[in-house]
Scaffold this active site. Structure first.
Site, PDB file in Angstrom:
ATOM      1  N   GLY A  10       0.824  -1.211   0.000  1.00 48.25           N
ATOM      2  CA  GLY A  10       0.000   0.000   0.000  1.00 48.25           C
ATOM      3  C   GLY A  10       0.852   1.253   0.000  1.00 48.25           C
ATOM      4  O   GLY A  10       0.518   2.260   0.622  1.00 48.25           O
ATOM      5  N   ASN A  12       1.409   3.379  -2.295  1.00 46.93           N
ATOM      6  CA  ASN A  12       1.032   4.488  -3.182  1.00 46.93           C
ATOM      7  C   ASN A  12       0.155   5.540  -2.505  1.00 46.93           C
ATOM      8  O   ASN A  12      -0.172   6.548  -3.124  1.00 46.93           O
ATOM      9  CB  ASN A  12       0.302   3.956  -4.424  1.00 46.93           C
ATOM     10  CG  ASN A  12      -0.986   3.244  -4.060  1.00 46.93           C
ATOM     11  OD1 ASN A  12      -0.939   2.154  -3.498  1.00 46.93           O
ATOM     12  ND2 ASN A  12      -2.123   3.840  -4.348  1.00 46.93           N
ATOM     13  N   GLY A  14      -1.398   7.452   1.429  1.00 47.51           N
ATOM     14  CA  GLY A  14      -1.504   7.599   2.875  1.00 47.51           C
ATOM     15  C   GLY A  14      -0.229   7.283   3.635  1.00 47.51           C
ATOM     16  O   GLY A  14       0.859   7.794   3.341  1.00 47.51           O
ATOM     17  N   GLY A  16       1.483   4.445   3.867  1.00 50.69           N
ATOM     18  CA  GLY A  16       2.500   3.715   3.104  1.00 50.69           C
ATOM     19  C   GLY A  16       3.336   4.651   2.249  1.00 50.69           C
ATOM     20  O   GLY A  16       4.559   4.492   2.128  1.00 50.69           O
ATOM     21  N   SER A 140      -4.793  -1.394  14.040  1.00 49.93           N
ATOM     22  CA  SER A 140      -5.588  -0.190  14.307  1.00 49.93           C
ATOM     23  C   SER A 140      -6.030  -0.249  15.763  1.00 49.93           C
ATOM     24  O   SER A 140      -6.212  -1.345  16.320  1.00 49.93           O
ATOM     25  CB  SER A 140      -6.820  -0.197  13.402  1.00 49.93           C
ATOM     26  OG  SER A 140      -7.800   0.683  13.906  1.00 49.93           O
ATOM     27  N   TYR A 165     -14.080  -5.043   9.805  1.00 46.02           N
ATOM     28  CA  TYR A 165     -12.801  -4.314   9.865  1.00 46.02           C
ATOM     29  C   TYR A 165     -12.094  -4.608  11.189  1.00 46.02           C
ATOM     30  O   TYR A 165     -10.897  -4.923  11.215  1.00 46.02           O
ATOM     31  CB  TYR A 165     -13.041  -2.805   9.721  1.00 46.02           C
ATOM     32  CG  TYR A 165     -11.763  -1.985   9.772  1.00 46.02           C
ATOM     33  CD1 TYR A 165     -10.811  -2.079   8.755  1.00 46.02           C
ATOM     34  CD2 TYR A 165     -11.493  -1.133  10.844  1.00 46.02           C
ATOM     35  CE1 TYR A 165      -9.634  -1.330   8.799  1.00 46.02           C
ATOM     36  CE2 TYR A 165     -10.319  -0.383  10.893  1.00 46.02           C
ATOM     37  CZ  TYR A 165      -9.387  -0.480   9.866  1.00 46.02           C
ATOM     38  OH  TYR A 165      -8.225   0.245   9.912  1.00 46.02           O
TER      39      TYR A 165
HETATM   40  N1  NAP Z   1      -5.619   6.299   8.540  1.00 45.82           N
HETATM   41  C1  NAP Z   1      -5.951   5.901   9.754  1.00 45.82           C
HETATM   42  O1  NAP Z   1      -6.453   6.685  10.581  1.00 45.82           O
HETATM   43  C2  NAP Z   1      -5.736   4.490  10.168  1.00 45.82           C
HETATM   44  C3  NAP Z   1      -6.123   4.110  11.449  1.00 45.82           C
HETATM   45  C4  NAP Z   1      -5.904   2.806  11.855  1.00 45.82           C
HETATM   46  C5  NAP Z   1      -5.291   1.915  11.001  1.00 45.82           C
HETATM   47  N2  NAP Z   1      -4.946   2.305   9.739  1.00 45.82           N
HETATM   48  C6  NAP Z   1      -4.311   1.313   8.871  1.00 45.82           C
HETATM   49  O2  NAP Z   1      -3.243   1.885   8.162  1.00 45.82           O
HETATM   50  C7  NAP Z   1      -3.036   1.169   6.941  1.00 45.82           C
HETATM   51  C8  NAP Z   1      -2.789   2.139   5.807  1.00 45.82           C
HETATM   52  O3  NAP Z   1      -3.989   2.845   5.541  1.00 45.82           O
HETATM   53  P1  NAP Z   1      -4.023   4.390   5.135  1.00 45.82           P
HETATM   54  O4  NAP Z   1      -4.674   5.094   6.258  1.00 45.82           O
HETATM   55  O5  NAP Z   1      -2.711   4.834   4.657  1.00 45.82           O
HETATM   56  O6  NAP Z   1      -5.111   4.321   3.951  1.00 45.82           O
HETATM   57  P2  NAP Z   1      -4.999   4.572   2.375  1.00 45.82           P
HETATM   58  O7  NAP Z   1      -4.458   5.914   2.102  1.00 45.82           O
HETATM   59  O8  NAP Z   1      -6.349   4.233   1.843  1.00 45.82           O
HETATM   60  O9  NAP Z   1      -3.955   3.486   1.924  1.00 45.82           O
HETATM   61  C9  NAP Z   1      -4.311   2.131   1.853  1.00 45.82           C
HETATM   62  C10 NAP Z   1      -3.396   1.453   0.881  1.00 45.82           C
HETATM   63  O10 NAP Z   1      -3.749   0.056   0.829  1.00 45.82           O
HETATM   64  C11 NAP Z   1      -3.814  -0.304  -0.539  1.00 45.82           C
HETATM   65  N3  NAP Z   1      -4.662  -1.449  -0.804  1.00 45.82           N
HETATM   66  C12 NAP Z   1      -6.001  -1.577  -0.667  1.00 45.82           C
HETATM   67  N4  NAP Z   1      -6.412  -2.756  -1.115  1.00 45.82           N
HETATM   68  C13 NAP Z   1      -5.309  -3.417  -1.552  1.00 45.82           C
HETATM   69  C14 NAP Z   1      -5.072  -4.662  -2.161  1.00 45.82           C
HETATM   70  N5  NAP Z   1      -6.077  -5.499  -2.443  1.00 45.82           N
HETATM   71  N6  NAP Z   1      -3.807  -4.999  -2.466  1.00 45.82           N
HETATM   72  C15 NAP Z   1      -2.789  -4.154  -2.227  1.00 45.82           C
HETATM   73  N7  NAP Z   1      -2.943  -2.946  -1.683  1.00 45.82           N
HETATM   74  C16 NAP Z   1      -4.197  -2.578  -1.359  1.00 45.82           C
HETATM   75  C17 NAP Z   1      -4.367   0.921  -1.234  1.00 45.82           C
HETATM   76  O11 NAP Z   1      -4.149   0.834  -2.635  1.00 45.82           O
HETATM   77  P3  NAP Z   1      -5.165   1.548  -3.673  1.00 45.82           P
HETATM   78  O12 NAP Z   1      -4.782   3.004  -3.638  1.00 45.82           O
HETATM   79  O13 NAP Z   1      -4.861   0.878  -4.948  1.00 45.82           O
HETATM   80  O14 NAP Z   1      -6.550   1.301  -3.167  1.00 45.82           O
HETATM   81  C18 NAP Z   1      -3.535   2.001  -0.554  1.00 45.82           C
HETATM   82  O15 NAP Z   1      -2.274   2.091  -1.135  1.00 45.82           O
HETATM   83  C19 NAP Z   1      -4.244   0.243   6.784  1.00 45.82           C
HETATM   84  O16 NAP Z   1      -3.879  -1.056   7.152  1.00 45.82           O
HETATM   85  C20 NAP Z   1      -5.237   0.787   7.796  1.00 45.82           C
HETATM   86  O17 NAP Z   1      -6.099  -0.214   8.292  1.00 45.82           O
HETATM   87  C21 NAP Z   1      -5.135   3.575   9.306  1.00 45.82           C
END
Ligand code: NAP
Length: 303
Positions: A10, A12, A14, A16, A140, A165
């Site tokens: 991931g 690309n 947020g 990641g 999370s 989730y």
């Molecule tokens: N943001 C928060 O407040 C928060 C809080 C608790 C936990 N988290 C955790 O943090 C992690 C990162 O999330 P983020 O907040 O950075 O969200 P994000 O910006 O939506 O990033 C999520 C990433 O996961 C990728 N992804 C989704 N489905 C996938 C698949 N089938 N195969 C490979 N990659 C896939 C997305 O790719 P696409 O762009 O192609 O969809 C995107 O690059 C997640 O595990 C999330 O549960 C985040």
């Protein structure tokens, strides 16, 4: 991190993306494991704007497709001699019920099973790396609401997007701890497993569920809540970066932001929920994940 290789799933978007930028800035080669190579390449261009000499390798890895996961891992194992860190970061949150290519409920399939398979495939190259390698799994704070429904783990009988989730994020913690226990029990010292969570960070995560369920009210509520409460994606990346690099990490820890309600602030070691420290549930989940993915960890072949 000069001369070190890091895989970020991931990468690309947020957290990641922000972690990729920091790893690259510190000299690491970052293998950006992305569902879409086009989105990955666009993100890599963004990283290069900030870090002109970034060493980035964008590769396809769809965690919702076990063949894609295996092909990605094969490529990394062939092309790299060592792997310092695997960041199991990608995720989806509170989306309407969907199924992965392999027929798994998508949140469980992508957030947990895809990373379970990926880690199993990459364990040999992690172990072959000189010195200590780390597997960092992103959970999370919502894992605390989670329950592994072993009778209906794919939520076929009833589906609530938040329950699914929370289950997947509890699975992340159970997996991270169980992996570390198994590594220790087999005397494999070269790999440690650590779990983290980002608190609340404004990323693409919050919008996907409302968008896919066609709820503009939920979308606006999420945007407002993000504006009021969330920290930046860059701050949200700090626990994962800490878990990946800090000297105090020895394996089996849980790292998260230490500020207001553990939603923001600097990383610290924290205590995860009682359910996440249930070793019997972790073992049961491990066996189930092995059965579902067909990936069995080759511990006996290592060290
Ligand atoms: N943001 C928060 O407040 C928060 C809080 C608790 C936990 N988290 C955790 O943090 C992690 C990162 O999330 P983020 O907040 O950075 O969200 P994000 O910006 O939506 O990033 C999520 C990433 O996961 C990728 N992804 C989704 N489905 C996938 C698949 N089938 N195969 C490979 N990659 C896939 C997305 O790719 P696409 O762009 O192609 O969809 C995107 O690059 C997640 O595990 C999330 O549960 C985040």
């Amino acid at each position: 991190m000069t001369d070190e290789t890091v895989v970020v799933t991931g990468a690309n978007s947020g957290i990641g993306y922000e972690a990729t930028r920091v790893f690259a800035d510190r000299g690491a080669t970052v293998v950006m494991a992305c569902r879409s190579v086009a989105r990955g390449e666009r993100a890599a261009d963004g990283v290069r704007d900030a870090v002109p000499d970034a060493d980035l390798d964008v590769r396809k890895c769809d965690l919702g497709d076990l063949d894609s996961v295996a092909a990605f891992a094969d490529g990394v194992t062939t092309d790299y001699d060592g792997l310092r860190v695997l960041c199991n970061n990608a995720g989806v949150m509170a989306i309407p019920r969907q199924q992965t290519a392999d027929g798994f409920e998508t949140q469980f399939g992508v957030n947990h099973l895809g990373h379970f398979a990926l880690t199993g495939h990459l364990l040999a190259v992690l172990d072959a790396t000189e010195g200590e390698s780390r597997v960092v799994t992103q959970s999370s704070g919502l894992h605390e609401q989670g329950r592994i429904d072993f009778d209906d783990v794919q939520h076929e009988r009833s589906y609530d997007e938040w329950e699914a989730y929370a289950q997947s994020k509890l699975a992340n913690v159970l997996f991270g701890y169980e992996l570390d226990r198994r590594l220790r029990n087999r005397g494999i010292d070269g790999v440690v497993s650590v779990v983290c969570h980002p608190g609340w960070a404004a990323t693409g995560l919050q919008a996907r569920g409302p968008r896919e369920s066609g709820s503009s009210v939920r979308l606006w509520a999420m945007k407002l809540a993000n504006a009021l409460f969330a920290q930046s994606a860059a701050s949200g990346a700090l626990p994962m970066l800490f878990a990946a690099t800090d000297d105090e990490v020895t394996g089996g820890e849980y790292v998260g932001p230490g500020g207001l309600m553990n939603m923001r602030g600097s990383p610290e070691f924290q205590r995860s929920s009682d359910a996440s420290r249930d070793a019997d549930a972790a073992e049961r989940l491990w066996e189930l994940s092995t059965d579902l993915t067909g990936v069995s960890y080759g511990f006996d072949a290592l060290d």
